[in-house]
Design a protein around this motif. Structure first.
Motif, PDB file in Angstrom:
ATOM      1  N   GLU A  25       0.832  -1.207   0.000  1.00 43.61           N
ATOM      2  CA  GLU A  25       0.000   0.000   0.000  1.00 43.61           C
ATOM      3  C   GLU A  25       0.863   1.252   0.000  1.00 43.61           C
ATOM      4  OE1 GLU A  25      -2.681  -0.120   3.299  1.00 43.61           O
ATOM      5  OE2 GLU A  25      -4.011  -1.556   2.324  1.00 43.61           O
ATOM      6  N   ARG A  26       1.909   1.254   0.801  1.00 39.95           N
ATOM      7  CA  ARG A  26       2.791   2.422   0.873  1.00 39.95           C
ATOM      8  C   ARG A  26       3.462   2.663  -0.477  1.00 39.95           C
ATOM      9  NH1 ARG A  26       6.356   1.437   5.188  1.00 39.95           N
ATOM     10  NH2 ARG A  26       7.739   0.445   3.705  1.00 39.95           N
ATOM     11  N   GLN A  27       3.898   1.589  -1.139  1.00 39.89           N
ATOM     12  CA  GLN A  27       4.528   1.730  -2.452  1.00 39.89           C
ATOM     13  C   GLN A  27       3.536   2.248  -3.482  1.00 39.89           C
ATOM     14  OE1 GLN A  27       6.074  -2.226  -3.042  1.00 39.89           O
ATOM     15  NE2 GLN A  27       8.090  -1.712  -2.200  1.00 39.89           N
ATOM     16  N   VAL A  28       2.324   1.712  -3.478  1.00 38.82           N
ATOM     17  CA  VAL A  28       1.290   2.178  -4.411  1.00 38.82           C
ATOM     18  C   VAL A  28       0.990   3.648  -4.152  1.00 38.82           C
ATOM     19  CG1 VAL A  28      -1.162   1.975  -4.997  1.00 38.82           C
ATOM     20  CG2 VAL A  28       0.257  -0.073  -4.832  1.00 38.82           C
ATOM     21  N   ARG A  29       0.859   3.997  -2.871  1.00 41.35           N
ATOM     22  CA  ARG A  29       0.559   5.378  -2.486  1.00 41.35           C
ATOM     23  C   ARG A  29       1.655   6.323  -2.972  1.00 41.35           C
ATOM     24  NH1 ARG A  29       0.245   5.028   3.212  1.00 41.35           N
ATOM     25  NH2 ARG A  29      -1.922   4.422   2.968  1.00 41.35           N
ATOM     26  N   GLU A  30       2.912   5.979  -2.723  1.00 42.20           N
ATOM     27  CA  GLU A  30       4.028   6.839  -3.125  1.00 42.20           C
ATOM     28  C   GLU A  30       4.142   6.953  -4.640  1.00 42.20           C
ATOM     29  OE1 GLU A  30       7.427   5.182  -1.125  1.00 42.20           O
ATOM     30  OE2 GLU A  30       6.712   5.834   0.855  1.00 42.20           O
ATOM     31  N   GLN A  31       4.026   5.830  -5.335  1.00 37.29           N
ATOM     32  CA  GLN A  31       4.113   5.859  -6.798  1.00 37.29           C
ATOM     33  C   GLN A  31       2.953   6.646  -7.401  1.00 37.29           C
ATOM     34  OE1 GLN A  31       4.287   1.705  -7.808  1.00 37.29           O
ATOM     35  NE2 GLN A  31       6.511   1.574  -7.502  1.00 37.29           N
ATOM     36  N   SER A  32       1.771   6.453  -6.857  1.00 38.59           N
ATOM     37  CA  SER A  32       0.594   7.162  -7.366  1.00 38.59           C
ATOM     38  C   SER A  32       0.724   8.652  -7.141  1.00 38.59           C
ATOM     39  CB  SER A  32      -0.672   6.639  -6.690  1.00 38.59           C
ATOM     40  OG  SER A  32      -0.905   5.310  -7.060  1.00 38.59           O
ATOM     41  N   LEU A  33       1.182   9.053  -5.974  1.00 34.68           N
ATOM     42  CA  LEU A  33       1.346  10.472  -5.691  1.00 34.68           C
ATOM     43  C   LEU A  33       2.414  11.078  -6.600  1.00 34.68           C
ATOM     44  CD1 LEU A  33       0.507  12.913  -4.067  1.00 34.68           C
ATOM     45  CD2 LEU A  33       2.130  12.228  -2.293  1.00 34.68           C
ATOM     46  N   SER A  47      -5.697  14.404 -15.680  1.00 35.53           N
ATOM     47  CA  SER A  47      -5.115  13.096 -15.340  1.00 35.53           C
ATOM     48  C   SER A  47      -4.688  13.058 -13.876  1.00 35.53           C
ATOM     49  CB  SER A  47      -3.913  12.788 -16.236  1.00 35.53           C
ATOM     50  OG  SER A  47      -4.323  12.614 -17.564  1.00 35.53           O
ATOM     51  N   ALA A  48      -4.081  14.138 -13.412  1.00 38.28           N
ATOM     52  CA  ALA A  48      -3.658  14.193 -12.011  1.00 38.28           C
ATOM     53  C   ALA A  48      -4.865  14.087 -11.089  1.00 38.28           C
ATOM     54  CB  ALA A  48      -2.884  15.484 -11.744  1.00 38.28           C
ATOM     55  N   GLU A  49      -5.924  14.832 -11.419  1.00 40.03           N
ATOM     56  CA  GLU A  49      -7.139  14.800 -10.594  1.00 40.03           C
ATOM     57  C   GLU A  49      -7.748  13.404 -10.565  1.00 40.03           C
ATOM     58  OE1 GLU A  49     -11.714  16.521 -10.618  1.00 40.03           O
ATOM     59  OE2 GLU A  49     -10.251  17.355 -12.022  1.00 40.03           O
ATOM     60  N   GLN A  50      -7.893  12.785 -11.722  1.00 40.96           N
ATOM     61  CA  GLN A  50      -8.499  11.452 -11.783  1.00 40.96           C
ATOM     62  C   GLN A  50      -7.673  10.437 -11.003  1.00 40.96           C
ATOM     63  OE1 GLN A  50      -8.880  10.897 -16.010  1.00 40.96           O
ATOM     64  NE2 GLN A  50     -10.951  11.738 -16.038  1.00 40.96           N
ATOM     65  N   HIS A  51      -6.370  10.539 -11.099  1.00 35.78           N
ATOM     66  CA  HIS A  51      -5.496   9.614 -10.383  1.00 35.78           C
ATOM     67  C   HIS A  51      -5.615   9.809  -8.870  1.00 35.78           C
ATOM     68  CE1 HIS A  51      -2.427   6.579 -10.700  1.00 35.78           C
ATOM     69  NE2 HIS A  51      -1.698   7.218  -9.804  1.00 35.78           N
ATOM     70  N   LEU A  52      -5.669  11.051  -8.441  1.00 33.77           N
ATOM     71  CA  LEU A  52      -5.797  11.327  -7.004  1.00 33.77           C
ATOM     72  C   LEU A  52      -7.158  10.865  -6.487  1.00 33.77           C
ATOM     73  CD1 LEU A  52      -4.123  14.831  -6.878  1.00 33.77           C
ATOM     74  CD2 LEU A  52      -3.240  12.712  -5.849  1.00 33.77           C
ATOM     75  N   GLN A  53      -8.203  11.060  -7.275  1.00 34.04           N
ATOM     76  CA  GLN A  53      -9.524  10.591  -6.848  1.00 34.04           C
ATOM     77  C   GLN A  53      -9.545   9.071  -6.711  1.00 34.04           C
ATOM     78  OE1 GLN A  53     -12.090  12.421  -9.744  1.00 34.04           O
ATOM     79  NE2 GLN A  53     -12.336  14.265  -8.513  1.00 34.04           N
ATOM     80  N   TRP A  54      -8.886   8.380  -7.633  1.00 35.23           N
ATOM     81  CA  TRP A  54      -8.772   6.916  -7.542  1.00 35.23           C
ATOM     82  C   TRP A  54      -8.041   6.535  -6.254  1.00 35.23           C
ATOM     83  CZ3 TRP A  54      -4.238   4.092  -7.267  1.00 35.23           C
ATOM     84  CH2 TRP A  54      -4.378   2.705  -7.319  1.00 35.23           C
ATOM     85  N   LEU A  55      -6.954   7.219  -5.976  1.00 33.71           N
ATOM     86  CA  LEU A  55      -6.155   6.953  -4.780  1.00 33.71           C
ATOM     87  C   LEU A  55      -7.004   7.148  -3.523  1.00 33.71           C
ATOM     88  CD1 LEU A  55      -3.119   6.356  -4.090  1.00 33.71           C
ATOM     89  CD2 LEU A  55      -2.847   8.804  -3.790  1.00 33.71           C
ATOM     90  N   HIS A  56      -7.796   8.210  -3.496  1.00 28.56           N
ATOM     91  CA  HIS A  56      -8.636   8.485  -2.331  1.00 28.56           C
ATOM     92  C   HIS A  56      -9.771   7.472  -2.196  1.00 28.56           C
ATOM     93  CE1 HIS A  56      -7.070  12.863  -2.609  1.00 28.56           C
ATOM     94  NE2 HIS A  56      -6.259  12.094  -1.929  1.00 28.56           N
ATOM     95  N   ARG A  57     -10.357   7.047  -3.328  1.00 25.86           N
ATOM     96  CA  ARG A  57     -11.411   6.023  -3.270  1.00 25.86           C
ATOM     97  C   ARG A  57     -10.880   4.713  -2.699  1.00 25.86           C
ATOM     98  NH1 ARG A  57     -12.867   8.054  -8.288  1.00 25.86           N
ATOM     99  NH2 ARG A  57     -11.810   6.353  -9.343  1.00 25.86           N
ATOM    100  N   LYS A  64      -0.637  14.974   1.680  1.00 24.11           N
ATOM    101  CA  LYS A  64      -0.038  15.537   0.464  1.00 24.11           C
ATOM    102  C   LYS A  64      -0.930  15.325  -0.752  1.00 24.11           C
ATOM    103  CE  LYS A  64       3.719  16.907   2.457  1.00 24.11           C
ATOM    104  NZ  LYS A  64       3.705  18.266   2.958  1.00 24.11           N
ATOM    105  N   SER A  65      -1.574  14.168  -0.850  1.00 21.61           N
ATOM    106  CA  SER A  65      -2.443  13.923  -2.006  1.00 21.61           C
ATOM    107  C   SER A  65      -3.677  14.829  -1.944  1.00 21.61           C
ATOM    108  CB  SER A  65      -2.849  12.449  -2.085  1.00 21.61           C
ATOM    109  OG  SER A  65      -3.665  12.055  -0.999  1.00 21.61           O
TER     110      SER A  65
END
Length: 170
Positions: A25-33, A47-57, A64-65
């Motif tokens: 999870e930490r690796q996914v979180r860091e790479q996604s951010l 693209s940044a917004e959509q990726h952050l929304q996915w991360l938050h979901r 930071k995100s």
């Protein structure tokens, strides 16, 4: 005895799986951010917004995100969404000075927009309102000459983001 050993092995196995999930999870979180930050820096806000929304979901959001999402919304003039995202960031880390700065800048921008709208709508706009507007623009390092002319049917879109005034980076 065998039962105790079996229980111990099962517990160790569960703990090991829990730790590896946390690392993943930490690796996914860091790479996604990092990916979202790169898109943001390159101007691909969607693209940044959509990726952050996915991360938050997925429940992997961080202060930071949320702050980055607030910056994206700010740049898109989506002020209520920006304020909400900054609020989420501050709930996770209330000592982030950049987020507090961005939240204050957001409120300055909203107040400035109200005065710019009033300037368009009122027959006379002078005295205290003009001085207040000029002081707010000065705080944001802008001048009335820098602000674009706005059609009267475009409320709350009256002040473009002046150069030199932007949300603080992560």
């Amino acid at each position: 005895m065998k039962t105790s050993i079996l229980i111990a092995v099962l517990l160790l196995s569960l703990i090991n799986q829990g730790c590896s999930a946390t690392v993943e999870e930490r690796q996914v979180r860091e790479q996604s951010l990092d990916t979202a930050i790169n898109w943001y820096k390159n101007g691909d806000l969607l693209s940044a917004e959509q990726h952050l929304q996915w991360l938050h979901r997925k429940g992997l959001g961080t202060d930071k995100s949320w702050a980055l999402l607030g910056n994206i919304y700010f740049r898109q003039y989506r002020f209520k969404a920006s304020e909400s995202a900054y609020g989420q960031s501050l709930r996770l880390n209330s000592s982030d000075r950049n987020v507090w700065f961005n939240l204050a800048l957001l409120n300055l921008r909203q107040t400035t927009n109200i005065l710019m709208d009033a300037r368009v709508e009122l027959d006379t706009f002078d005295g205290e309102l003009e001085r207040l507007l000029n002081q707010l623009l000065k705080l944001q390092q802008a001048r009335l000459n820098d602000a674009p002319e706005v059609p009267t049917n475009a409320p709350n879109a009256s002040l473009s983001e002046p150069s030199g005034v932007a949300s603080r980076a992560l």
